[in-house]
Scaffold this active site. Structure first.
Site, mmCIF file in Angstrom:
data_model
loop_
_atom_site.group_PDB
_atom_site.id
_atom_site.type_symbol
_atom_site.label_atom_id
_atom_site.label_comp_id
_atom_site.label_asym_id
_atom_site.label_seq_id
_atom_site.Cartn_x
_atom_site.Cartn_y
_atom_site.Cartn_z
ATOM 1 N N HIS A 200 -20.733 20.615 -13.272
ATOM 2 C CA HIS A 200 -19.034 22.029 -13.196
ATOM 3 C C HIS A 200 -19.962 23.190 -12.899
ATOM 4 C CE1 HIS A 200 -17.398 18.609 -14.698
ATOM 5 N NE2 HIS A 200 -16.015 18.860 -14.114
ATOM 6 N N GLU A 443 -10.131 8.188 -10.769
ATOM 7 C CA GLU A 443 -11.634 8.987 -10.597
ATOM 8 C C GLU A 443 -12.399 8.092 -10.991
ATOM 9 O OE1 GLU A 443 -12.483 12.854 -12.629
ATOM 10 O OE2 GLU A 443 -10.656 12.304 -14.485
ATOM 11 N N ASP A 467 -16.035 12.535 -9.883
ATOM 12 C CA ASP A 467 -16.261 11.439 -10.765
ATOM 13 C C ASP A 467 -16.237 9.538 -9.784
ATOM 14 O OD1 ASP A 467 -17.262 12.136 -13.290
ATOM 15 O OD2 ASP A 467 -15.017 13.053 -13.423
ATOM 16 N N CYS A 514 -8.388 16.265 -5.274
ATOM 17 C CA CYS A 514 -8.490 17.599 -5.810
ATOM 18 C C CYS A 514 -9.919 17.247 -6.598
ATOM 19 C CB CYS A 514 -8.318 18.173 -7.627
ATOM 20 S SG CYS A 514 -7.720 16.483 -8.536
HETATM 21 C C1 PEP Z 1 -13.828 14.839 -10.157
HETATM 22 O O1 PEP Z 1 -13.645 14.526 -10.876
HETATM 23 O O2 PEP Z 1 -12.763 15.059 -9.166
HETATM 24 C C2 PEP Z 1 -12.854 15.851 -10.874
HETATM 25 C C3 PEP Z 1 -11.705 17.072 -10.012
HETATM 26 O O3 PEP Z 1 -12.320 16.303 -11.962
HETATM 27 P P1 PEP Z 1 -14.020 17.227 -12.666
HETATM 28 O O4 PEP Z 1 -14.715 17.771 -11.788
HETATM 29 O O5 PEP Z 1 -13.401 18.367 -13.336
HETATM 30 O O6 PEP Z 1 -14.700 15.723 -13.242
HETATM 31 MG MG MG Z 2 -13.576 14.635 -13.127
#
Ligand code: PEP
Ligand code: MG
Length: 580
Positions: A200, A443, A467, A514
């Site tokens: 992140h 995910e 994920d 996403c």
């Molecule tokens: C993902 O896991 O692809 C996602 C969009 O959520 P995050 O990256 O916030 O875990």
């Molecule tokens: Mg995620």
């Protein structure tokens, strides 16, 4: 990892996680636990030490007041209260007087005396059963670190919002909330020992447009504050003390990249259509409300993922209250118009610590109380969030999506909760849109495998490939040691995506992607080849993805080629799937 270059310095190699070039001075952050030594003092020295300690406390107090005011005005009172609590700790007479007494009685330095006194307090707090009170112990440690930093003259991560000069921040690690509170005008680059491309912190750095290199292993030990650095966030190279000639070459590359970005920006008004007419929606992933301007500039068609947990900025322990959330969602929904805003409910836990909200530390947080599991364990938080989202719905085109769903039961439980929130709002006469879609993020591999059932009951599906890849390939997305195995185009991942795309199509449900995979032009075309027509990504990557939209047919054939290069079996298997 470092390579010698004689007098000129070293090359450090890591992983580029946010592209762009930065040339500037290093600011090496202290680790969270600064070593403190005991010094025995002679003569009048203890009195001077007392005065030094009192000055440091006054300075810390002034810093905290400034922070409280800034955070309150930028993010609201809920966040400001964190710093107010720390101000109160600094005014605690017992804490300060015990420290002064210890300096005088044992004739020791202020650092040592303060750590000893604070240590006794934090031990008591650590033994308390109540998690809220235990967290107060963390606040005291935080205050101690601030005072120690002033006493020892070092820079702390808390001060990243207050830098006075441009800096490339070098650190062993950087938490997502540290990254979110960076002073964007001053932090021109990040060089981090740990972390990987899908962490992140990397996502935030790239959303903020700060060039970043992760996985540098020992950069925070090798580099010194004040070193001149040239950092390339695409290739992962960091050059220490470059020669004048090297600086000129890097500056020229930086200028070239800026010109290319400008050319790409010109594409932002063009619709995203493949040459044979397939319309693809390109939306923005957004973490912080300030990113909306970039989303518009790069031509995003609304927000495909708002990571709402980042509203919990600045280390606050609990998510913001309903009113603060309502105001944030309303503003975002208005800014996204005429397009949509997809708000993901809090994805706390895992890499994004849930603070006091979690009952206890987890040994394996990625597999722990994360996302919707956490939401259902703390239904009062999910209810407040659902109320805020629904109340914001008349101000735009809002959708709501649930993170980390692994099966139907979680979806049904969340649906029942949202339904009861709708009934409450209707009874109270609070306006809201009755048909705000409620979707699930796919995910977890289990969710991908039962996507047909989830698609039957959810309003839409959104693939979170960051994920999905982590769990399908058993690769910690933030662990540099295994990042070479983090392969978005692994046949297993593509087969899961394909399965979800089929399930959504069969039931006429909308499907978006996403994860970061959508941001990479080659991976984005693969996703289109697999039948995905809605992609959500870091805004700055939208023009480059748009440029790669060839014909849908050409994309499909390229997907086959790519799979062939991975392995013949995968090719046969995926080619079969792609024929359908
Ligand atoms: C993902 O896991 O692809 C996602 C969009 O959520 P995050 O990256 O916030 O875990
Ligand atoms: Mg995620």
């Amino acid at each position: 990892m470092t390579e010698g270059r004689g007098a000129a310095g070293e090359i450090l190699r890591g992983v580029g996680v946010s592209s762009g070039i930065a040339i500037g001075r290093a600011l090496v952050l202290e680790g969270p636990h600064v070593a403190i030594f005991r010094l025995d003092l002679e003569g009048e020295a203890p009195e001077r030490e007392v005065a030094r300690f009192q000055r440091a406390v006054r300075q810390a107090w002034r810093q905290l007041r400034r922070l409280r005011d800034r955070v309150t005005s930028e993010a609201g009172e809920t966040y400001g209260r964190v710093f107010q609590a720390q101000i109160l700790i600094l005014r605690d007479r017992a804490l300060l007087e015990e420290t002064l007494a210890l300096i005088r009685r044992e004739r020791v330095n202020a650092e040592w005396a303060f750590r000893s006194v604070v240590g006794r307090y934090t031990q008591v707090f650590a033994q308390l059963g109540d998690p809220e009170l235990r967290e107060r112990g963390t606040d005291i440690e935080d205050v101690e670190a601030r005072v120690q930093a002033i006493l020892t003259g070092s820079k702390r991560r808390h001060d990243l919002g207050e830098l006075a000069e441009d800096a490339i921040v070098v650190s062993a690690s950087l938490s997502p909330s540290d990254a979110a509170s960076l002073n964007r005008a001053r932090v021109i680059g990040l060089a981090i020992d740990g972390g990987g491309p899908a962490s992140h912190t990397a996502i935030i750095a790239s959303a903020l447009g700060i060039p970043a290199v992760a996985g540098l292993r020992d950069a925070s030990h090798v580099l010194r504050t004040g070193d001149l650095l040239a950092l390339d966030g695409a290739t992962g190279v960091v050059l220490r003390n470059p020669t004048q000639g090297e600086q000129d070459v890097w500056r020229e590359r930086k200028a070239r990249l800026a010109r290319r970005d400008l050319d790409l920006l010109l594409l932002s008004d063009q619709p995203a259509v493949t040459r044979d007419g397939l319309r693809v929606a390109l939306r923005a992933n957004v973490q912080l409300p300030e990113e909306m301007a970039a989303a518009r500039r790069f031509g995003a068609e609304g927000v495909g993922l708002f990571r709402s947990e980042f509203l919990r900025l600045g280390g606050t322990q609990e998510p913001p209250d309903e009113e603060t959330q309502y105001r944030a969602y309303r503003d975002l929904a208005e800014q996204a118009l005429p397009h949509e805003l997809a708000i993901r409910t809090f994805d706390l836990g895992g890499e994004k610590p849930a603070g006091a909200s979690l009952e206890r530390r987890e040994t394996n947080p990625a597999l722990g109380l994360r996302g919707i599991r956490f939401g259902l364990r703390r239904p009062e938080l999910l209810r407040a969030q659902a109320r805020a989202i629904l109340r914001a719905s008349p101000h735009g085109k809002v959708r709501m999506m649930l993170p980390m769903v692994s099966g139907l039961e979680e979806l049904r439980e969340a649906q029942a909760l949202v339904e009861s929130v709708r009934r409450d709002l209707a009874r109270e006469g609070v306006p809201f849109e009755p048909d705000v879609p409620l979707g699930v993020m796919i995910e977890v591999p289990a969710a991908a495998l039962v996507a047909d059932r989830l698609a039957r009951e959810a309003d839409f599906l959104a693939l979170g490939t960051n994920d999905l890849i982590q769990y399908a390939l058993a690769i910690d997305r933030g662990n540099q040691s295994v990042s070479y195995l983090y392969e978005p185009l692994h046949p297993a991942v593509l087969l899961l995506v394909r399965r979800v795309a089929e399930a959504a199509a069969a039931l006429g449900r909308r499907l978006s992607v996403c994860g970061e995979m959508a941001s990479s032009p080659p991976a984005a075309v693969v996703l289109i080849g697999l039948g995905v027509t809605e992609l959500s990504m870091t805004p700055s990557t939208i023009p480059a993805v748009k440029m790669r939209l060839d014909t849908a047919a050409a994309i499909k054939s390229r997907v086959r080629e790519r799979l062939a290069s991975l392995s013949p079996e995968a090719h046969a298997c995926a080619a079969e799937e792609l024929r359908r």
